[in-house]
Scaffold this motif. Structure first.
Motif, PDB file in Angstrom:
ATOM      1  N   SER A  51      43.971  45.244  25.632  1.00  0.00           N
ATOM      2  CA  SER A  51      43.101  44.023  26.160  1.00  0.00           C
ATOM      3  C   SER A  51      43.847  42.712  27.470  1.00  0.00           C
ATOM      4  CB  SER A  51      42.352  42.933  25.194  1.00  0.00           C
ATOM      5  OG  SER A  51      43.775  42.523  24.292  1.00  0.00           O
ATOM      6  N   ASN A  52      43.041  42.722  28.287  1.00  0.00           N
ATOM      7  CA  ASN A  52      43.670  42.231  29.204  1.00  0.00           C
ATOM      8  C   ASN A  52      42.564  41.699  29.404  1.00  0.00           C
ATOM      9  OD1 ASN A  52      46.131  44.177  30.073  1.00  0.00           O
ATOM     10  ND2 ASN A  52      44.853  45.550  31.275  1.00  0.00           N
ATOM     11  N   THR A  53      42.724  40.098  30.458  1.00  0.00           N
ATOM     12  CA  THR A  53      42.131  38.974  31.611  1.00  0.00           C
ATOM     13  C   THR A  53      41.643  39.906  32.293  1.00  0.00           C
ATOM     14  OG1 THR A  53      43.812  38.297  31.844  1.00  0.00           O
ATOM     15  CG2 THR A  53      42.709  37.599  29.493  1.00  0.00           C
ATOM     16  N   PRO A  54      40.896  38.410  32.883  1.00  0.00           N
ATOM     17  CA  PRO A  54      40.002  39.841  34.067  1.00  0.00           C
ATOM     18  C   PRO A  54      40.580  39.172  35.022  1.00  0.00           C
ATOM     19  CG  PRO A  54      38.687  38.043  32.650  1.00  0.00           C
ATOM     20  CD  PRO A  54      39.737  38.175  32.187  1.00  0.00           C
ATOM     21  N   SER A  55      42.120  37.673  34.663  1.00  0.00           N
ATOM     22  CA  SER A  55      42.345  38.207  36.305  1.00  0.00           C
ATOM     23  C   SER A  55      43.915  39.233  36.132  1.00  0.00           C
ATOM     24  CB  SER A  55      43.392  37.014  36.229  1.00  0.00           C
ATOM     25  OG  SER A  55      43.868  36.515  34.108  1.00  0.00           O
ATOM     26  N   ASP A  56      44.472  39.556  34.833  1.00  0.00           N
ATOM     27  CA  ASP A  56      45.344  40.463  34.313  1.00  0.00           C
ATOM     28  C   ASP A  56      44.673  42.130  35.160  1.00  0.00           C
ATOM     29  OD1 ASP A  56      47.044  39.213  33.605  1.00  0.00           O
ATOM     30  OD2 ASP A  56      45.897  40.055  31.183  1.00  0.00           O
ATOM     31  N   ARG A  57      43.236  42.559  35.084  1.00  0.00           N
ATOM     32  CA  ARG A  57      43.071  43.751  35.475  1.00  0.00           C
ATOM     33  C   ARG A  57      42.512  43.403  37.154  1.00  0.00           C
ATOM     34  NH1 ARG A  57      38.641  43.152  31.142  1.00  0.00           N
ATOM     35  NH2 ARG A  57      37.519  41.544  32.407  1.00  0.00           N
ATOM     36  N   ASP A  58      42.092  42.346  38.098  1.00  0.00           N
ATOM     37  CA  ASP A  58      42.333  42.053  38.681  1.00  0.00           C
ATOM     38  C   ASP A  58      42.280  40.585  39.626  1.00  0.00           C
ATOM     39  OD1 ASP A  58      41.190  42.417  41.601  1.00  0.00           O
ATOM     40  OD2 ASP A  58      38.893  42.374  40.959  1.00  0.00           O
ATOM     41  N   PRO A  59      43.874  40.588  40.204  1.00  0.00           N
ATOM     42  CA  PRO A  59      44.427  39.639  40.648  1.00  0.00           C
ATOM     43  C   PRO A  59      44.174  39.396  41.858  1.00  0.00           C
ATOM     44  CG  PRO A  59      46.312  41.606  40.282  1.00  0.00           C
ATOM     45  CD  PRO A  59      44.982  42.101  39.768  1.00  0.00           C
ATOM     46  N   LYS A  60      44.150  39.743  42.902  1.00  0.00           N
ATOM     47  CA  LYS A  60      43.669  38.816  43.659  1.00  0.00           C
ATOM     48  C   LYS A  60      41.911  38.690  43.583  1.00  0.00           C
ATOM     49  CE  LYS A  60      45.694  43.282  47.057  1.00  0.00           C
ATOM     50  NZ  LYS A  60      45.482  44.045  47.618  1.00  0.00           N
ATOM     51  N   LYS A  61      41.182  39.050  42.803  1.00  0.00           N
ATOM     52  CA  LYS A  61      39.740  38.946  42.346  1.00  0.00           C
ATOM     53  C   LYS A  61      40.285  37.014  41.707  1.00  0.00           C
ATOM     54  CE  LYS A  61      35.130  39.544  40.837  1.00  0.00           C
ATOM     55  NZ  LYS A  61      34.136  39.902  39.805  1.00  0.00           N
ATOM     56  N   ALA A  62      41.307  37.260  40.922  1.00  0.00           N
ATOM     57  CA  ALA A  62      41.182  35.246  40.261  1.00  0.00           C
ATOM     58  C   ALA A  62      42.048  34.586  41.414  1.00  0.00           C
ATOM     59  CB  ALA A  62      42.522  35.969  38.711  1.00  0.00           C
ATOM     60  N   LYS A  63      42.397  35.227  42.558  1.00  0.00           N
ATOM     61  CA  LYS A  63      43.411  34.184  42.839  1.00  0.00           C
ATOM     62  C   LYS A  63      42.812  33.837  43.955  1.00  0.00           C
ATOM     63  CE  LYS A  63      48.255  35.823  41.833  1.00  0.00           C
ATOM     64  NZ  LYS A  63      49.306  36.047  42.348  1.00  0.00           N
ATOM     65  N   LYS A  64      41.242  34.931  44.568  1.00  0.00           N
ATOM     66  CA  LYS A  64      40.020  34.133  45.943  1.00  0.00           C
ATOM     67  C   LYS A  64      39.800  32.972  45.126  1.00  0.00           C
ATOM     68  CE  LYS A  64      36.080  35.675  47.104  1.00  0.00           C
ATOM     69  NZ  LYS A  64      35.194  36.824  47.888  1.00  0.00           N
ATOM     70  N   PRO A  65      40.330  32.357  46.958  1.00  0.00           N
ATOM     71  CA  PRO A  65      40.222  31.031  46.922  1.00  0.00           C
ATOM     72  C   PRO A  65      38.784  29.910  46.994  1.00  0.00           C
ATOM     73  CG  PRO A  65      40.718  31.279  48.774  1.00  0.00           C
ATOM     74  CD  PRO A  65      41.109  32.896  47.903  1.00  0.00           C
ATOM     75  N   ASN A  66      38.424  29.540  46.287  1.00  0.00           N
ATOM     76  CA  ASN A  66      36.881  29.393  46.304  1.00  0.00           C
ATOM     77  C   ASN A  66      36.787  28.067  47.641  1.00  0.00           C
ATOM     78  OD1 ASN A  66      34.476  26.533  45.585  1.00  0.00           O
ATOM     79  ND2 ASN A  66      35.008  27.692  43.901  1.00  0.00           N
ATOM     80  N   SER A  67      35.731  28.733  48.232  1.00  0.00           N
ATOM     81  CA  SER A  67      35.533  28.147  49.579  1.00  0.00           C
ATOM     82  C   SER A  67      34.724  26.715  49.278  1.00  0.00           C
ATOM     83  CB  SER A  67      34.484  29.145  49.992  1.00  0.00           C
ATOM     84  OG  SER A  67      34.881  30.245  50.443  1.00  0.00           O
ATOM     85  N   PHE A  68      33.810  26.317  48.663  1.00  0.00           N
ATOM     86  CA  PHE A  68      32.811  25.234  48.433  1.00  0.00           C
ATOM     87  C   PHE A  68      34.576  24.525  48.163  1.00  0.00           C
ATOM     88  CE2 PHE A  68      32.194  21.736  45.358  1.00  0.00           C
ATOM     89  CZ  PHE A  68      30.920  21.240  45.787  1.00  0.00           C
ATOM     90  N   LYS A  69      35.773  24.730  47.226  1.00  0.00           N
ATOM     91  CA  LYS A  69      36.724  23.555  46.851  1.00  0.00           C
ATOM     92  C   LYS A  69      37.345  23.698  48.060  1.00  0.00           C
ATOM     93  CE  LYS A  69      40.512  23.182  43.749  1.00  0.00           C
ATOM     94  NZ  LYS A  69      41.258  23.568  42.821  1.00  0.00           N
TER      95      LYS A  69
END
Length: 239
Positions: free
Chosen positions: A6-24
């Motif tokens: 089993s993989n976490t969402p960040s393991d499956r898609d590291p680019k998506k997990a690291k995508k910066p939050n525009s509002f932040k």
């Protein structure tokens, strides 16, 4: 023992997990700008209210104030963001102004089409005056850092050296600073963008290769690391 696949969402898609939050990012830009320029809050609010008011007024004249309100709110938010962007740029430069290498940091905000030498091409170790260089279609641009009278011999020496190496290439000198005749840091890149193109893209690359073949860069005096001084580009764009 069964192997856990089993993989976490960040393991499956590291680019998506690291995508910066525009509002932040926007919040960080706002906080940085407010610390340097407390009036930005009131100015943004004023622009927003004025635009919304105009939207409602125009809508009422057209007997559709609700649409005018909605459009006014959208345009008001856009106006407030534009104000934040301009003030953020000013705040970012105010944080690095006066530090060794600030002129080089200003060059790093140039748009595409320029080749910037990140390290200074001329240095006065005693006074820590610096000269940076960029190559683009307008030719070679030297940007100095230091009091005008003190840094001028350093600039003239570098300009004469380049004139011998590149006899037919335009050389422009911009003195960065707050003295009379100097260009403030936040306007250095804008001034360079307004220079008239004189060279083709192929000629720019050839000139850059010629300059790169001249040998190693000058040693950097102790206490100066201009490559570490960079304004926040996101802050300067307001995003």
């Amino acid at each position: 023992m069964a192997k856990n696949t089993s993989n976490t969402p960040s393991d499956r898609d590291p680019k998506k997990a690291k995508k910066p939050n525009s509002f932040k990012q926007m919040l960080q830009v706002f906080q940085m700008t407010r610390r340097a320029d407390p009036n930005v809050v009131w100015l943004m609010a004023l622009v927003f209210l004025v635009v919304v008011g105009l939207g409602v007024l125009i809508g009422a004249l057209l007997e559709n104030w609700i649409t005018g309100l909605i459009v006014g709110i959208l345009l008001g938010v856009l106006g407030a963001i534009l104000i934040l962007s301009r003030r953020a740029e000013r705040a970012a430069f105010s944080q690095i102004e006066g530090q060794p290498g600030a002129a080089g940091a200003a060059l790093n905000t140039l748009r595409r089409g320029w080749i910037v030498e990140e390290q200074p091409v001329a240095i006065n170790p005693r006074t820590q005056d610096l000269v940076f260089r960029a190559v683009g279609r307008p030719g070679v641009v030297l940007v100095s850092e230091g009091p005008s009278g003190r840094v001028r011999p350093l600039v003239d020496s570098e300009r004469k050296r380049l004139a011998r190496i590149l006899p037919n290439v335009p050389i422009t000198v911009i003195e960065s600073g707050r003295e009379d005749g100097q260009t403030p840091l936040n306007k250095v890149a804008k001034r360079m963008q307004k220079l008239k193109p004189e060279l083709t893209k192929v000629e720019v690359q050839a000139i850059n290769k010629r300059l790169a073949s001249l040998g190693p860069r000058l040693p950097i005096p102790k206490g100066i690391d201009p490559t570490r001084i960079r304004p926040d580009r996101r802050a300067m764009r307001g995003r």
